[in-house]
Design a protein around this motif. Structure first.
Motif, PDB file in Angstrom:
ATOM      1  N   PRO A   1       0.828  -1.200   0.000  1.00  0.00           N
ATOM      2  CA  PRO A   1       0.000   0.000   0.000  1.00  0.00           C
ATOM      3  C   PRO A   1       0.861   1.248   0.000  1.00  0.00           C
ATOM      4  CG  PRO A   1       0.230  -0.820   2.216  1.00  0.00           C
ATOM      5  CD  PRO A   1       0.918  -1.828   1.325  1.00  0.00           C
ATOM      6  N   PRO A   2       0.279   2.370  -0.399  1.00  0.00           N
ATOM      7  CA  PRO A   2       1.047   3.619  -0.326  1.00  0.00           C
ATOM      8  C   PRO A   2       1.423   3.889   1.128  1.00  0.00           C
ATOM      9  CG  PRO A   2      -1.267   4.021  -0.875  1.00  0.00           C
ATOM     10  CD  PRO A   2      -1.046   2.558  -0.986  1.00  0.00           C
ATOM     11  N   ILE A   3       2.598   4.500   1.289  1.00  0.00           N
ATOM     12  CA  ILE A   3       3.147   4.680   2.629  1.00  0.00           C
ATOM     13  C   ILE A   3       2.640   5.945   3.330  1.00  0.00           C
ATOM     14  CG2 ILE A   3       5.285   4.747   3.948  1.00  0.00           C
ATOM     15  CD1 ILE A   3       5.114   2.297   2.268  1.00  0.00           C
ATOM     16  N   THR A   4       2.265   5.774   4.555  1.00  0.00           N
ATOM     17  CA  THR A   4       1.903   6.918   5.386  1.00  0.00           C
ATOM     18  C   THR A   4       3.220   7.586   5.797  1.00  0.00           C
ATOM     19  OG1 THR A   4      -0.148   5.965   6.219  1.00  0.00           O
ATOM     20  CG2 THR A   4       0.953   7.593   7.626  1.00  0.00           C
ATOM     21  N   VAL A   5       3.304   8.900   5.609  1.00  0.00           N
ATOM     22  CA  VAL A   5       4.569   9.581   5.879  1.00  0.00           C
ATOM     23  C   VAL A   5       4.404  10.927   6.562  1.00  0.00           C
ATOM     24  CG1 VAL A   5       5.727   8.565   3.871  1.00  0.00           C
ATOM     25  CG2 VAL A   5       4.518  10.747   3.654  1.00  0.00           C
ATOM     26  N   VAL A   6       5.481  11.374   7.131  1.00  0.00           N
ATOM     27  CA  VAL A   6       5.554  12.734   7.652  1.00  0.00           C
ATOM     28  C   VAL A   6       6.178  13.538   6.510  1.00  0.00           C
ATOM     29  CG1 VAL A   6       6.553  14.248   9.377  1.00  0.00           C
ATOM     30  CG2 VAL A   6       5.934  11.895   9.985  1.00  0.00           C
ATOM     31  N   ALA A   7       5.411  14.439   5.943  1.00  0.00           N
ATOM     32  CA  ALA A   7       5.905  15.204   4.801  1.00  0.00           C
ATOM     33  C   ALA A   7       6.608  16.466   5.265  1.00  0.00           C
ATOM     34  CB  ALA A   7       4.741  15.568   3.886  1.00  0.00           C
ATOM     35  N   GLN A   8       7.770  16.719   4.671  1.00  0.00           N
ATOM     36  CA  GLN A   8       8.507  17.934   4.991  1.00  0.00           C
ATOM     37  C   GLN A   8       8.389  18.900   3.818  1.00  0.00           C
ATOM     38  OE1 GLN A   8      12.324  17.412   7.009  1.00  0.00           O
ATOM     39  NE2 GLN A   8      12.447  15.407   6.054  1.00  0.00           N
ATOM     40  N   PRO A   9       8.347  20.178   4.100  1.00  0.00           N
ATOM     41  CA  PRO A   9       8.278  21.181   3.033  1.00  0.00           C
ATOM     42  C   PRO A   9       9.686  21.401   2.463  1.00  0.00           C
ATOM     43  CG  PRO A   9       8.251  22.261   5.156  1.00  0.00           C
ATOM     44  CD  PRO A   9       8.312  20.788   5.431  1.00  0.00           C
ATOM     45  N   VAL A  10      10.130  20.442   1.678  1.00  0.00           N
ATOM     46  CA  VAL A  10      11.527  20.421   1.233  1.00  0.00           C
ATOM     47  C   VAL A  10      11.967  21.657   0.454  1.00  0.00           C
ATOM     48  CG1 VAL A  10      13.261  19.057   0.061  1.00  0.00           C
ATOM     49  CG2 VAL A  10      11.294  17.933   1.077  1.00  0.00           C
TER      50      VAL A  10
ATOM     51  N   LEU B   1      14.194  29.217  12.353  1.00  0.00           N
ATOM     52  CA  LEU B   1      12.871  29.055  11.762  1.00  0.00           C
ATOM     53  C   LEU B   1      12.536  27.575  11.741  1.00  0.00           C
ATOM     54  CD1 LEU B   1      10.599  30.567  10.278  1.00  0.00           C
ATOM     55  CD2 LEU B   1      11.890  30.278   8.158  1.00  0.00           C
ATOM     56  N   ARG B   2      11.369  27.250  12.261  1.00  0.00           N
ATOM     57  CA  ARG B   2      10.949  25.842  12.253  1.00  0.00           C
ATOM     58  C   ARG B   2       9.757  25.712  11.327  1.00  0.00           C
ATOM     59  NH1 ARG B   2      13.554  21.371  15.139  1.00  0.00           N
ATOM     60  NH2 ARG B   2      14.904  22.431  16.612  1.00  0.00           N
ATOM     61  N   LEU B   3       9.902  24.985  10.277  1.00  0.00           N
ATOM     62  CA  LEU B   3       8.779  24.788   9.367  1.00  0.00           C
ATOM     63  C   LEU B   3       7.986  23.574   9.833  1.00  0.00           C
ATOM     64  CD1 LEU B   3      10.485  25.454   5.921  1.00  0.00           C
ATOM     65  CD2 LEU B   3       9.379  27.047   7.488  1.00  0.00           C
ATOM     66  N   ARG B   4       6.715  23.625   9.545  1.00  0.00           N
ATOM     67  CA  ARG B   4       5.850  22.555  10.008  1.00  0.00           C
ATOM     68  C   ARG B   4       5.883  21.341   9.072  1.00  0.00           C
ATOM     69  NH1 ARG B   4       2.801  25.866  12.903  1.00  0.00           N
ATOM     70  NH2 ARG B   4       1.851  26.981  11.177  1.00  0.00           N
ATOM     71  N   THR B   5       5.775  20.164   9.683  1.00  0.00           N
ATOM     72  CA  THR B   5       5.638  18.944   8.883  1.00  0.00           C
ATOM     73  C   THR B   5       4.162  18.564   8.893  1.00  0.00           C
ATOM     74  OG1 THR B   5       5.995  17.603  10.848  1.00  0.00           O
ATOM     75  CG2 THR B   5       7.927  18.096   9.494  1.00  0.00           C
ATOM     76  N   ARG B   6       3.842  17.577   8.104  1.00  0.00           N
ATOM     77  CA  ARG B   6       2.440  17.220   7.942  1.00  0.00           C
ATOM     78  C   ARG B   6       2.357  15.695   7.856  1.00  0.00           C
ATOM     79  NH1 ARG B   6       0.002  17.169   3.120  1.00  0.00           N
ATOM     80  NH2 ARG B   6       1.996  17.758   2.230  1.00  0.00           N
ATOM     81  N   LEU B   7       1.476  15.122   8.631  1.00  0.00           N
ATOM     82  CA  LEU B   7       1.311  13.666   8.557  1.00  0.00           C
ATOM     83  C   LEU B   7       0.377  13.349   7.401  1.00  0.00           C
ATOM     84  CD1 LEU B   7       1.892  10.882   9.899  1.00  0.00           C
ATOM     85  CD2 LEU B   7      -0.300  11.165  11.082  1.00  0.00           C
ATOM     86  N   VAL B   8       0.870  12.599   6.458  1.00  0.00           N
ATOM     87  CA  VAL B   8       0.042  12.228   5.310  1.00  0.00           C
ATOM     88  C   VAL B   8      -0.344  10.760   5.484  1.00  0.00           C
ATOM     89  CG1 VAL B   8      -0.081  12.045   2.805  1.00  0.00           C
ATOM     90  CG2 VAL B   8       1.323  13.837   3.866  1.00  0.00           C
ATOM     91  N   VAL B   9      -1.601  10.563   5.853  1.00  0.00           N
ATOM     92  CA  VAL B   9      -2.054   9.200   6.118  1.00  0.00           C
ATOM     93  C   VAL B   9      -2.422   8.498   4.824  1.00  0.00           C
ATOM     94  CG1 VAL B   9      -3.798   7.782   7.256  1.00  0.00           C
ATOM     95  CG2 VAL B   9      -2.895   9.827   8.396  1.00  0.00           C
ATOM     96  N   ARG B  10      -1.726   7.388   4.582  1.00  0.00           N
ATOM     97  CA  ARG B  10      -2.064   6.600   3.404  1.00  0.00           C
ATOM     98  C   ARG B  10      -2.362   5.188   3.895  1.00  0.00           C
ATOM     99  NH1 ARG B  10       1.304  10.732  -0.059  1.00  0.00           N
ATOM    100  NH2 ARG B  10       3.263   9.817   0.568  1.00  0.00           N
ATOM    101  N   GLY B  11      -1.958   4.193   3.165  1.00  0.00           N
ATOM    102  CA  GLY B  11      -2.433   2.872   3.571  1.00  0.00           C
ATOM    103  C   GLY B  11      -1.530   1.979   4.390  1.00  0.00           C
ATOM    104  N   SER B  12      -0.359   2.449   4.759  1.00  0.00           N
ATOM    105  CA  SER B  12       0.595   1.511   5.341  1.00  0.00           C
ATOM    106  C   SER B  12       0.440   1.246   6.835  1.00  0.00           C
ATOM    107  CB  SER B  12       2.015   1.991   5.056  1.00  0.00           C
ATOM    108  OG  SER B  12       2.240   3.230   5.682  1.00  0.00           O
ATOM    109  N   CYS B  13      -0.614   1.820   7.431  1.00  0.00           N
ATOM    110  CA  CYS B  13      -0.792   1.586   8.857  1.00  0.00           C
ATOM    111  C   CYS B  13      -2.127   0.929   9.152  1.00  0.00           C
ATOM    112  CB  CYS B  13      -0.735   2.903   9.630  1.00  0.00           C
ATOM    113  SG  CYS B  13       0.799   3.776   9.374  1.00  0.00           S
ATOM    114  N   GLY B  14      -2.847   0.605   8.119  1.00  0.00           N
ATOM    115  CA  GLY B  14      -4.159   0.038   8.341  1.00  0.00           C
ATOM    116  C   GLY B  14      -5.087   1.145   8.804  1.00  0.00           C
ATOM    117  N   GLY B  15      -6.124   0.790   9.576  1.00  0.00           N
ATOM    118  CA  GLY B  15      -7.052   1.804  10.026  1.00  0.00           C
ATOM    119  C   GLY B  15      -7.749   2.399   8.820  1.00  0.00           C
ATOM    120  N   ARG B  16      -8.113   3.638   8.897  1.00  0.00           N
ATOM    121  CA  ARG B  16      -8.738   4.285   7.744  1.00  0.00           C
ATOM    122  C   ARG B  16      -7.650   4.417   6.680  1.00  0.00           C
ATOM    123  NH1 ARG B  16      -7.738   8.982   5.732  1.00  0.00           N
ATOM    124  NH2 ARG B  16      -6.970  10.863   6.773  1.00  0.00           N
ATOM    125  N   ALA B  17      -7.904   3.871   5.533  1.00  0.00           N
ATOM    126  CA  ALA B  17      -6.898   3.954   4.489  1.00  0.00           C
ATOM    127  C   ALA B  17      -7.455   3.425   3.184  1.00  0.00           C
ATOM    128  CB  ALA B  17      -5.666   3.172   4.869  1.00  0.00           C
TER     129      ALA B  17
END
Lengths: 335, 335
Positions: free
Chosen positions: B285-294, B319-335
Motif C-alpha cells: 500500500p502507499p506509505i503513510t509519511v511525515v511530509a517535509q516542506p523540502v 525558523l521551524r517549518l511545520r511537517t504534515r502527517l500524510v495518512v495513506r495505507g501503510s498503517c491500516g485503520g482508515r486507508a
DNA sequence: GTGAAAGCGCTAACAC
DNA sequence: GTGTTAGCGCTTTCAC
C-alpha cells in the motif's frame, strides 16, 4: 585573524615573495625560513585567497556543471559521480539547473563562464544548438557533454547506448507477445529521448509490430506530465497492452496512472522503464528497467575533463557506456 | 574575441576607467560615450572577468552549499529550492557533499571559504561541533544551517519540527493499537534524527507503550543500512508490529526488508516514514509519511542568506517549518 | 563627464 | 636563498 600573505611575511620577518614561496612550495626557500613562515601563517590563521590566486594563474579549480534538474535522481547521481572524482584533484563544482530550457542553459553557461570555471560538464537540452558551448571551447576551456551529444559540435561526450537499450526493452516486450506497445516520453528534442524513441521504433519494426504514432505520447519532463501522457494512452479504447517509458519521471508518472485506473501489471498492461532507481524494486510487481551506469557516467565525464585540463589536445572522444536490461516482474513472462 | 576592459576602452577611444563606468553603470558617463563603449564591448565580444571583479569588490556572487549527499532526494530538493531563489539575484551555487562526515564537511567548508563564497548554507553532520562554521561567521560571512541546528552556535537556521512530526507519526501508530513500535534510523548524532527519536520516545510514553531500546535500530545513512537495520528488528522473535523510519533512505531500506521477508503491510507490520517522496504513493500500500516542506526549506535558507547579505545584522533566527502527517495505507485503520 | 592612478592578494620573473 | 618588481582585470577615489 585572517590576514594576507603580507601579514605572514611581516610576522615571519621575510619578504612577501619568500612567504609566498614557502607557502606555495615552489622555488628555493631554506628549510629554516620555510618553517618560520609556516609557523607565522598558522599563528595568524592565514588562509590563501583563491580568488587572487585565480586572477594570476588563470585557473579557478572549479568546474561548472549544468544539468536539467538536480532533483532528477539521474542527474543527481551523475553529479555525484563528477564531484567524487573531481574533488580528489581539488576541484569544486559550480552547479546550475537548465530545466531542459535552452535559454536557461545559455544563461547558466554564461554565468559559469564569467566565473572562469576551468571546465564545463553539461547535459545539453538541445541536440542542435551548441553555439554557446562552441564559444567556450574556442576560449580553450574544455567542455564535456553528459548523456546527450550535440550534432555538429566537435566536443567530448559521454553517453549511453540509448538506442540499443530501448530496443532491447521493447524487444523484450515484443518477445512476450505484445504487439501494441505504447511509449511515454518527454521531448524528442532531448537527444537521449529521441534516441530511445528510435530504438523503440526499430524494435517494433523488427518484431513486425505496427508502428502506430498514436501510441507515442510525448510531453514535458516531469512526473505529472508522465502521468498525463500515460493516461492519454491508457484511456484509449484500443489501449496498448504494454508501455515503454523513456526515463524515471515518465515511469513514475505512468505507474501512477496505471494505479489510478486500477489496472494490473502485467496482466492489463506491462511496463518497462528506462533508468533503474531504488524504488522500482519496491513497487509490486518490481519494474523491469533499462539500467544506466549513472555514477560511472559522471565519473567518466570528470575523467575526460581532467585529461583535457592536463593538456590533452586530441580529437573529441565520444564514449558510449552500455545499458543493461534488468528483468523483473512488470512484463510477465519469466519473473 | 574575448578581451579585457582595456581593449574595450581602446576600441571606444576612451580611458579604461570610463569604459568601466559605462559598462558597470555607475558614476557619470555621457549617454553618447556610454553608447560608444557598449558598442565597442559587443563588437569585440567583451566578457567581464568576474574573478577580477571579485578580487576588488570582495564579493563573488557565489554561495557554498554543503549537504550530506546530493543523491538523497531530500537534499536535492532543498538544493533546488536554494538555487531557485539565489539565481534570481545572480548568485551561483558551489556544491559539496559531506557524506555525514565531520571531517569531510570541514574540508568542504574550508574549500568553499578559500573560494571566497559570499555565504554558506550547510546541513551540519554534527550537532555539537561548529568551530569551522564559527570561524566563517567571525569573518563576517553569513552561514545558514539547513535542517539541523548546532548546539551553542549562534547562527541562523531553518529547520522542521522533527519532534512534533515524529510524535504525530508514532501517535498515529499507537492510536491504531500498536504497542511494539520499532524505529529504524541513522546516527542519533545527526540532530534531525536525534529529534525524531525523541519524538518517537515521547509519543510512546504518552501512549503508555513500553520504550524498549531493543526496538531502536540505528546505523548508517544509506538504503542498504536501512535494510539491514530493519531486518535486525524484523528478525526478532518478538517482532515489532509497526516500524517508524526516520528518513526516506530508511523507509526504502525497511520496505525492502519487509518485501524480502514476505511480510504484509499493514497486517504483519505497519509502517510510517519520514519524508514524502513520489514513490511512496506508488508502492502498495502507499506509505503513510511525515511530509517535509523540502523546497520551502531550501528557499527559506536562501532568503535568510540574502537578508544577511543585504546587511541584516539582527540576532540569529531559528525558523521551524511545520511537517504534515500524510495518512495513506501503510498503517491500516482508515486507508 | 573623463582620465590618471592606486590598489584587491597573489604569482613569477628577475636581480642580488 | 631572498628581495624587488611587475602585473592578472577590475573598481574606485581623486583630480582636472
Amino acid at each position: 585573524m585572517a590576514g594576507t600573505i603580507r601579514d605572514v611575511a611581516r610576522e615571519a620577518g621575510v619578504s612577501q615573495a619568500t612567504a609566498a614561496r614557502a607557502l606555495a612550495g615552489y622555488g628555493y626557500v631554506s628549510p629554516a625560513t620555510r618553517h618560520r613562515v609556516r609557523k607565522a601563517a598558522t599563528s595568524i590563521g592565514y588562509r590563501p585567497n583563491v580568488v587572487a590566486r585565480s586572477l594570476v594563474s588563470g585557473a579557478t579549480k572549479t568546474i561548472g556543471v549544468v544539468v536539467g534538474d538536480i532533483e532528477n535522481p539521474f542527474f543527481a547521481g551523475a553529479a555525484r559521480g563528477i564531484a567524487d572524482v573531481l574533488e580528489r584533484d581539488g576541484y569544486t563544482l559550480l552547479l546550475a539547473n537548465s530545466d531542459e530550457d535552452l535559454g536557461r542553459e545559455r544563461r547558466a553557461v554564461e554565468a559559469l563562464r564569467a566565473r572562469q570555471v576551468d571546465g564545463l560538464a553539461v547535459v545539453p537540452s538541445s541536440g542542435d544548438d551548441g553555439a554557446h558551448l562552441a564559444a567556450i571551447l574556442r576560449e580553450g576551456r574544455p567542455v564535456v557533454l553528459l548523456d546527450r551529444p550535440i550534432a555538429g559540435l566537435a566536443v567530448d561526450a559521454v553517453l549511453v547506448d540509448n538506442r540499443a537499450g530501448a530496443e532491447r526493452a521493447v524487444h523484450h516486450l515484443a518477445s512476450l507477445g505484445h504487439r501494441r506497445i505504447g511509449l511515454v516520453g518527454d521531448s524528442p528534442g532531448i537527444v537521449s529521448t529521441g534516441e530511445r524513441i528510435d530504438g523503440y521504433r526499430t524494435a517494433l519494426a523488427a518484431a513486425g509490430a505496427p508502428v502506430d504514432d498514436a501510441l507515442v505520447s510525448l510531453g514535458g519532463s516531469t512526473i505529472d506530465e508522465g502521468h498525463r501522457l500515460a493516461r492519454a494512452l491508457l484511456d484509449r479504447p484500443d489501449r496498448p497492452s504494454a508501455l515503454f517509458t523513456v526515463n524515471n519521471f515518465m515511469t513514475a508518472g505512468a505507474l501512477g496512472a496505471i494505479r489510478e485506473l486500477n489496472l494490473r501489471i502485467p496482466e492489463d498492461v506491462a511496463l518497462v522503464g528506462f533508468d533503474d532507481l531504488d524504488w522500482t524494486t519496491l513497487v509490486d510487481p518490481p519494474i523491469t528497467v533499462v539500467a544506466q551506469p549513472v555514477a560511472e557516467l559522471g565519473r567518466a565525464v570528470a575523467e575526460r575533463l581532467l585529461e583535457r585540463l592536463r593538456g590533452d589536445l586530441g580529437p573529441p572522444q565520444e564514449l558510449r557506456l552500455r545499458t543493461r536490461l534488468v528483468v523483473r516482474g512488470s512484463c510477465g513472462g519469466r519473473a
